[in-house]
Motif scaffolding. Structure first.
Motif, short mmCIF file in Angstrom:
data_model
loop_
_atom_site.label_atom_id
_atom_site.label_comp_id
_atom_site.label_asym_id
_atom_site.label_seq_id
_atom_site.Cartn_x
_atom_site.Cartn_y
_atom_site.Cartn_z
N ASP A 159 0.83 -1.21 0.00
CA ASP A 159 0.00 0.00 0.00
C ASP A 159 0.86 1.26 0.00
O ASP A 159 0.53 2.24 -0.67
N THR A 160 1.96 1.25 0.76
CA THR A 160 2.84 2.42 0.79
C THR A 160 3.49 2.64 -0.57
O THR A 160 3.57 3.77 -1.06
N CYS A 161 3.93 1.56 -1.20
CA CYS A 161 4.54 1.68 -2.53
C CYS A 161 3.52 2.19 -3.55
O CYS A 161 3.83 3.07 -4.37
N TRP A 162 2.32 1.68 -3.47
CA TRP A 162 1.27 2.09 -4.42
C TRP A 162 0.93 3.56 -4.25
O TRP A 162 0.76 4.30 -5.22
N ALA A 163 0.87 4.02 -3.02
CA ALA A 163 0.55 5.43 -2.76
C ALA A 163 1.66 6.35 -3.27
O ALA A 163 1.39 7.46 -3.75
N ALA A 164 2.92 5.90 -3.17
CA ALA A 164 4.05 6.74 -3.59
C ALA A 164 4.26 6.74 -5.10
O ALA A 164 4.79 7.70 -5.65
N LEU A 165 3.83 5.68 -5.76
CA LEU A 165 4.08 5.53 -7.20
C LEU A 165 3.39 6.64 -7.98
O LEU A 165 2.23 6.98 -7.73
N LYS A 166 4.10 7.21 -8.94
CA LYS A 166 3.52 8.26 -9.79
C LYS A 166 2.41 7.68 -10.67
O LYS A 166 2.47 6.52 -11.07
N PRO A 167 1.40 8.48 -11.00
CA PRO A 167 0.39 8.03 -11.97
C PRO A 167 1.06 7.60 -13.27
O PRO A 167 1.96 8.27 -13.77
N GLY A 168 0.60 6.47 -13.79
CA GLY A 168 1.21 5.91 -14.99
C GLY A 168 2.42 5.04 -14.70
O GLY A 168 2.98 4.42 -15.62
N GLY A 169 2.84 4.96 -13.43
CA GLY A 169 4.00 4.16 -13.05
C GLY A 169 3.69 2.67 -13.00
O GLY A 169 2.53 2.25 -12.93
N ARG A 170 4.75 1.87 -13.01
CA ARG A 170 4.61 0.42 -13.01
C ARG A 170 5.07 -0.14 -11.67
O ARG A 170 6.12 0.24 -11.15
N LEU A 171 4.29 -1.06 -11.13
CA LEU A 171 4.69 -1.80 -9.93
C LEU A 171 4.78 -3.28 -10.29
O LEU A 171 3.82 -3.85 -10.82
N ILE A 172 5.94 -3.86 -10.01
CA ILE A 172 6.17 -5.28 -10.22
C ILE A 172 6.56 -5.90 -8.89
O ILE A 172 7.45 -5.39 -8.20
N ALA A 173 5.89 -6.99 -8.50
CA ALA A 173 6.24 -7.69 -7.27
C ALA A 173 6.37 -9.17 -7.58
O ALA A 173 5.53 -9.74 -8.30
N ASN A 174 7.43 -9.78 -7.06
CA ASN A 174 7.67 -11.21 -7.26
C ASN A 174 7.44 -11.97 -5.96
O ASN A 174 7.84 -11.51 -4.89
N ALA A 175 6.80 -13.11 -6.05
CA ALA A 175 6.51 -13.93 -4.88
C ALA A 175 7.00 -15.36 -5.12
O ALA A 175 6.87 -15.89 -6.23
N VAL A 176 7.55 -15.96 -4.06
CA VAL A 176 8.02 -17.34 -4.13
C VAL A 176 7.20 -18.23 -3.19
O VAL A 176 6.84 -19.35 -3.54
N THR A 177 6.90 -17.73 -2.00
CA THR A 177 6.18 -18.54 -1.01
C THR A 177 4.67 -18.46 -1.24
O THR A 177 4.16 -17.55 -1.89
N LEU A 178 3.95 -19.44 -0.67
CA LEU A 178 2.50 -19.44 -0.76
C LEU A 178 1.91 -18.21 -0.10
O LEU A 178 0.95 -17.60 -0.59
N GLN A 179 2.50 -17.79 1.04
CA GLN A 179 1.99 -16.64 1.77
C GLN A 179 2.12 -15.36 0.94
O GLN A 179 1.20 -14.54 0.88
N SER A 180 3.29 -15.17 0.32
CA SER A 180 3.47 -13.96 -0.48
C SER A 180 2.61 -14.00 -1.74
O SER A 180 2.08 -12.97 -2.18
N GLU A 181 2.43 -15.19 -2.30
CA GLU A 181 1.55 -15.32 -3.47
C GLU A 181 0.11 -14.96 -3.12
O GLU A 181 -0.59 -14.26 -3.87
N MET A 182 -0.36 -15.44 -1.97
CA MET A 182 -1.72 -15.11 -1.53
C MET A 182 -1.88 -13.61 -1.29
O MET A 182 -2.92 -13.03 -1.59
N THR A 183 -0.82 -12.98 -0.76
CA THR A 183 -0.86 -11.53 -0.55
C THR A 183 -1.03 -10.80 -1.88
O THR A 183 -1.83 -9.86 -1.99
N LEU A 184 -0.28 -11.21 -2.89
CA LEU A 184 -0.39 -10.57 -4.20
C LEU A 184 -1.78 -10.79 -4.81
O LEU A 184 -2.36 -9.87 -5.42
N MET A 185 -2.30 -11.99 -4.65
CA MET A 185 -3.62 -12.28 -5.23
C MET A 185 -4.70 -11.43 -4.55
O MET A 185 -5.59 -10.88 -5.22
#
Length: 403
Positions: free
Chosen positions: A333-359
């Motif tokens: 949420d902090t990264c999304w709020a700081a990102l400029k309009p039109g900006g790209r956010l990429i997040a990589n997940a390996v664990t089940l917990q981080s994957e569920m967070t992204l979903m």
């Protein structure tokens, strides 16, 4: 508005080498700013008060005289790694007239017989020489503005350490003046001759046999980085950077940077690309500092701390990569709020917990999920088989302009 400030490029041939407009500006100036060497080139007929740049350097004394007829002296072309570029960021175009002389790189290209458009030009004036590492490719020609007389020896040492000891160096002193001199040698055999502080180095890069190929394209070999295992691996890194899509002038946040590989390759894509690497682990901070210098991007800024707390007050980014810590409260949420309009956010997940967070986060903000499976052929007894690496779930989302 007529220009009150004239920036005069002056060469080693001094006042006699200046054109009519430059001479007229100097004769009519109430004050003239410059370094001691440039001011000493002026004849006694120039009556304006001569003023040295303050130490530490500041443009404030010039800007305080707005409206008076003022001249600034610069070596060669003031817009080529010169004070003209700094002034242009502070003044409007109609306040300033720039009268360039041939730059030292133009003179060096003429002396070497090198087409200037085919040469890479750099400066190590008050800059780390590690930036040369990003430009070292066999067959490339470099023109490097030296910081002082010690720069050629330091660069020769760097070339030897990076496997470019066969490269040919030509040091050109006092270009365009009566004291002009040329010193030639090979990095492996450089014997540290006494060099004048005012010099430029022409380098013909020649790699030693079997040197690894470190392309500017994304996906350097994993062996190009020092790491403790916390590294976005080569193929995933190439896919991630392709989606981050580096653009000159843009800023990346590499959050949970590990060994800094994403931020480093982002900056290698173009000299104008900037990156902040956010990392809390002290041992990994040392790895980032090593890797950024070894791979030629010493300008990568290391932010020591954990997200989201360490993100407070940072310059807003054009793109964000989150390689670790997506499950930590507030990071996405902090990264999304700081990102400029039109900006790209990429997040990589390996664990089940981080994957569920992204979903779950995607349900609120949208975006695209991609599963990456990489397998490598490895021995199995007398045969070979595919060994599957841990799958990666990649979230890609672009921030709407109305967000």
């Amino acid at each position: 508005m007529s220009p009150w400030l004239t920036v005069v490029g002056i060469g080693e041939d001094g006042f006699k080498g200046l054109g009519k407009n430059a001479r007229r500006a100097l004769l009519g100036a109430s004050r003239i700013f410059g370094g001691q060497r440039q001011l000493d080139l002026l004849p006694v007929c120039i009556r304006g008060e001569r003023q040295l740049w303050p130490s530490p350097f500041s443009l404030d004394p010039v800007l305080a005289l707005r409206g008076e007829p003022v001249c600034v002296l610069a070596s060669g072309d003031p817009m080529f790694f010169g004070v003209g570029a700094s002034l242009a960021r502070q003044l409007s175009g109609d306040e300033m007239l720039i009268l360039p002389a041939p730059s030292s790189c133009s003179l060096a290209a003429a002396r070497m017989g090198w087409p200037l458009q085919d040469v890479v030009t750099l400066s190590v004036v008050a800059r780390p020489i590690a930036a040369l590492n990003a430009q070292l490719f066999s067959g490339v020609r470099l023109l490097v503005l030296s910081n002082d007389g010690k720069s050629p020896a330091a660069i020769a040492t760097l070339l030897r350490e990076r496997g470019f000891g066969a490269s040919r160096l030509t040091v050109l002193e006092h270009l365009g003046g009566a004291a002009e001199r040329r010193i030639e040698g090979v990095a492996n055999d450089w014997n540290n001759p006494v060099i004048a502080d005012l010099n430029l180095i022409a380098i013909e890069c020649i790699a030693e046999p079997n040197m690894p190929r470190l392309s500017r394209l994304a996906g350097l070999p994993d062996s190009a980085f020092k790491h403790d295992g916390q590294l976005t691996k080569r193929d995933v890194r190439a896919i991630t950077l392709a989606r981050l899509a580096p653009i000159p002038g843009e800023l990346l946040w590499d959050v949970g940077a590990g060994s800094g590989s994403i931020g480093i390759e982002w900056m290698r894509a173009h000299p104008g690309c900037r990156a902040l690497a956010i990392e809390a682990d002290e041992s990994r901070q040392l790895l980032i500092e090593h890797n950024r210098d070894a791979l030629g991007v010493p300008g990568l800024q290391l932010i020591r701390g954990s997200a989201p707390q360490a993100l407070d007050g940072l310059e807003r980014p054009d793109a964000i990569f989150i390689g670790g810590g997506v499950t930590r409260d507030g990071v996405l949420d902090t990264c999304w709020a700081a990102l400029k309009p039109g900006g790209r956010l990429i997040a990589n997940a390996v664990t089940l917990q981080s994957e569920m967070t992204l979903m779950a986060w995607r349900e609120q903000h949208g975006g695209e999920l991609t599963r990456i499976h990489i397998a490598q052929a490895q021995p199995l007894g007398d045969f070979d088989t595919w060994r599957q690496a841990l799958p990666i779930t990649l979230l890609e989302v672009t921030k709407p302009f109305d967000a």
